[in-house]
Design an enzyme around this catalytic site. Structure first.
Site, mmCIF file in Angstrom:
data_model
loop_
_atom_site.group_PDB
_atom_site.id
_atom_site.type_symbol
_atom_site.label_atom_id
_atom_site.label_comp_id
_atom_site.label_asym_id
_atom_site.label_seq_id
_atom_site.Cartn_x
_atom_site.Cartn_y
_atom_site.Cartn_z
ATOM 1 N N SER A 81 0.841 -1.187 0.000
ATOM 2 C CA SER A 81 0.000 0.000 0.000
ATOM 3 C C SER A 81 0.874 1.232 0.000
ATOM 4 O O SER A 81 2.087 1.142 0.166
ATOM 5 C CB SER A 81 -0.885 0.011 1.243
ATOM 6 O OG SER A 81 -0.072 0.280 2.374
ATOM 7 N N LYS A 82 0.248 2.371 -0.154
ATOM 8 C CA LYS A 82 0.988 3.640 -0.205
ATOM 9 C C LYS A 82 1.857 3.829 1.030
ATOM 10 O O LYS A 82 2.896 4.464 0.979
ATOM 11 C CB LYS A 82 0.005 4.818 -0.286
ATOM 12 C CG LYS A 82 -0.514 5.033 -1.679
ATOM 13 C CD LYS A 82 -1.138 6.407 -1.810
ATOM 14 C CE LYS A 82 -1.837 6.534 -3.142
ATOM 15 N NZ LYS A 82 -3.270 6.765 -3.027
ATOM 16 N N ARG A 83 1.396 3.258 2.119
ATOM 17 C CA ARG A 83 2.126 3.408 3.365
ATOM 18 C C ARG A 83 3.543 2.837 3.283
ATOM 19 O O ARG A 83 4.472 3.353 3.880
ATOM 20 C CB ARG A 83 1.349 2.699 4.481
ATOM 21 C CG ARG A 83 1.204 3.450 5.759
ATOM 22 C CD ARG A 83 0.156 2.821 6.681
ATOM 23 N NE ARG A 83 -0.296 1.495 6.277
ATOM 24 C CZ ARG A 83 0.325 0.365 6.587
ATOM 25 N NH1 ARG A 83 1.403 0.372 7.319
ATOM 26 N NH2 ARG A 83 -0.158 -0.789 6.174
ATOM 27 N N THR A 84 3.683 1.731 2.558
ATOM 28 C CA THR A 84 4.986 1.057 2.533
ATOM 29 C C THR A 84 5.791 1.376 1.275
ATOM 30 O O THR A 84 6.842 0.817 1.061
ATOM 31 C CB THR A 84 4.814 -0.478 2.633
ATOM 32 O OG1 THR A 84 3.841 -0.886 1.671
ATOM 33 C CG2 THR A 84 4.356 -0.893 4.006
ATOM 34 N N GLY A 85 5.305 2.271 0.457
ATOM 35 C CA GLY A 85 6.068 2.621 -0.748
ATOM 36 C C GLY A 85 5.133 2.972 -1.879
ATOM 37 O O GLY A 85 3.921 2.928 -1.727
#
Ligand code: GLU
Length: 424
Positions: A197-201
């Site tokens: 997800s956007k959170r991890t990259g």
């Protein structure tokens, strides 16, 4: 055989979506089949034309050409007709203006090409909405109708759709249409082990394009997310991958996304790319950064790119490493400046810049000769001057050979930068 990629244009083309598209495309190409692109834009409020454009552009950039193209928003009459048919046959009923499928109370077996048999007990299946009261079809219904009418033989999609599959199977059956084969692809996990997800990259394909990945390198990396050509091979040309590709060899286990591996693969592709093409790929990045104007010296650029080609993991690495060649303002790495540009270097810089003024021609041989003489006169180790001079010229502690650097910069810039350094 016929497969499809069926994105909903409610967001950007995601890495996971791109992998689904790629596996469908590879399956079609390896089997001599047809690859359909179907935009599932039945949700009129969440679907946006800009996302749809972006998905098309992303697929084109990756080189995944489709043979047929459909938009579900242009097919509402077809879904209504099939819903009507089910109403007339008593297989569906109205609730207000919505049309709802009467779910038979039976076990549904799915034979998944990757995961084997999956059994759904009747309790798991409830009556399903086919048409909403606003007159639009649900995802499950439009998807099932289209897969059947378009003659899709294999549905290859993310495993997040497994729970939809028995519902869709019951819809094909109710309509008296053929049930395709299914293959549900493993999840892609981010660096923290949870769903990417956007959170991890970065998740959007366009982000990878902007970061300077080559499309063929990204495609090569995506195909390794759940599949392997065997023999630990990682860099593989598409034509040999197509010879080896098989749905049955796709893993059930989740795939882990690794930025380091993607960068390594990209680096291999950059090394193998013809310098002319690499220059063509770099020019838009250099222009966007203001490093090149409309007119530029292509021969000089080719010469520079050749020197850096072996060291780049991404195209944007080039902007960082070679910035001093394109902009007047050099950006100094703070540690490099503090360590190497100390006041005691001023006499050496001064003498070197005076001598370099007379170097003719200003090439690697002459500049090195002058440099050696100056070092000898000053009675210092050449290392004592090489690093400080490199920092003065480039702002960086590491880079190309010093005399290559001087030659690329040219006499005027080399001298000016040395003078500026000792003036400080
Ligand atoms: N529109 C669905 C999605 O984007 C398609 C799923 C499928 O391939 O059936 O998730």
């Amino acid at each position: 055989m016929k497969v499809r990629f069926a994105p909903s244009p409610t967001g950007y083309l995601h890495i996971g979506g791109a992998r689904t598209a790629l596996f469908n495309w590879m399956y079609a190409r390896s089997q001599g089949g047809t690859f359909i692109l179907r935009i599932e834009d039945t949700d009129l409020t969440r679907s946006k034309p800009e996302f749809s454009d972006e998905i098309l552009k992303g697929l084109e950039w990756l080189g995944l050409k489709w043979d047929e193209f459909y938009r579900q928003s242009e097919r509402f009459a077809i879904y209504r007709e099939y819903a009507e048919k089910l109403l007339q046959e008593g297989k569906a009923y109205n609730e207000g203006r919505a049309v709802i499928l009467r779910m038979p109370e039976e076990t549904v077996k799915l034979f998944d090409m990757i995961r084997g048999e999956i059994v759904f007990e009747p309790e798991a299946l409830k009556d399903e909405v086919l048409m909403k009261s606003d007159g639009t079809p649900t995802y499950n219904f439009s998807c099932a109708v289209d897969d059947a009418l378009m003659g899709i033989t294999h549905v290859i999609r993310g495993e997040d759709h497994i729970s939809n599959t028995p519902k869709q199977i019951q819809m094909y059956k109710a309509l008296g249409l053929n049930v395709p084969k299914f293959a549900h692809l493993p999840l892609i996990l981010g660096s923290d082990g949870t769903r990417m997800s956007k959170r991890t990259g970065a998740v959007a394909v366009s982000d990878y394009q902007a970061m300077g990945f080559l499309p063929e390198a990204l495609v090569n990396y995506l195909m390794l997310l759940g599949w392997s050509p065997g023999d630990n091979q990682e860099v593989i040309k598409m034509d040999s991958a197509l010879k080896k590709f098989s749905i049955k060899k796709i893993n059930k286990a989740a795939a882990m996304f690794s930025m380091d591996k993607l960068k390594w693969i990209n680096q291999q592709y950059i090394k193998q790319t013809a310098v002319e093409r690499l220059v063509d790929l770099l020019v838009p990045f250099l222009k966007a950064k203001g490093f090149l104007g409309e007119q530029y010296d292509r021969q000089r650029l080719i010469q520079i790119v050749k020197l850096y080609q072996g060291r780049l993991a991404t195209l944007t690495d080039f902007l960082e490493r070679a910035d001093y060649l394109f902009s007047e303002q050099i950006h100094f790495e703070p540690e490099a400046r503090n360590q190497f540009l100390t006041p005691d270097k001023a006499p050496g810089f001064q003498r070197l810049s005076e001598r370099l003024r007379r170097a003719d021609p200003f090439d690697a041989v002459q500049t090195e000769k002058v440099f050696r003489e100056v070092v000898e006169e000053l009675g210092v180790e050449s290392g004592a001057l090489v690093h400080p001079v490199r920092v003065a010229l480039t702002g960086k502690a590491v880079g190309l050979g010093l005399f290559e650097t001087m030659t690329l910069l040219g006499k005027e810039k080399t001298i000016t930068r040395l003078e500026q350094a000792f003036a400080k």
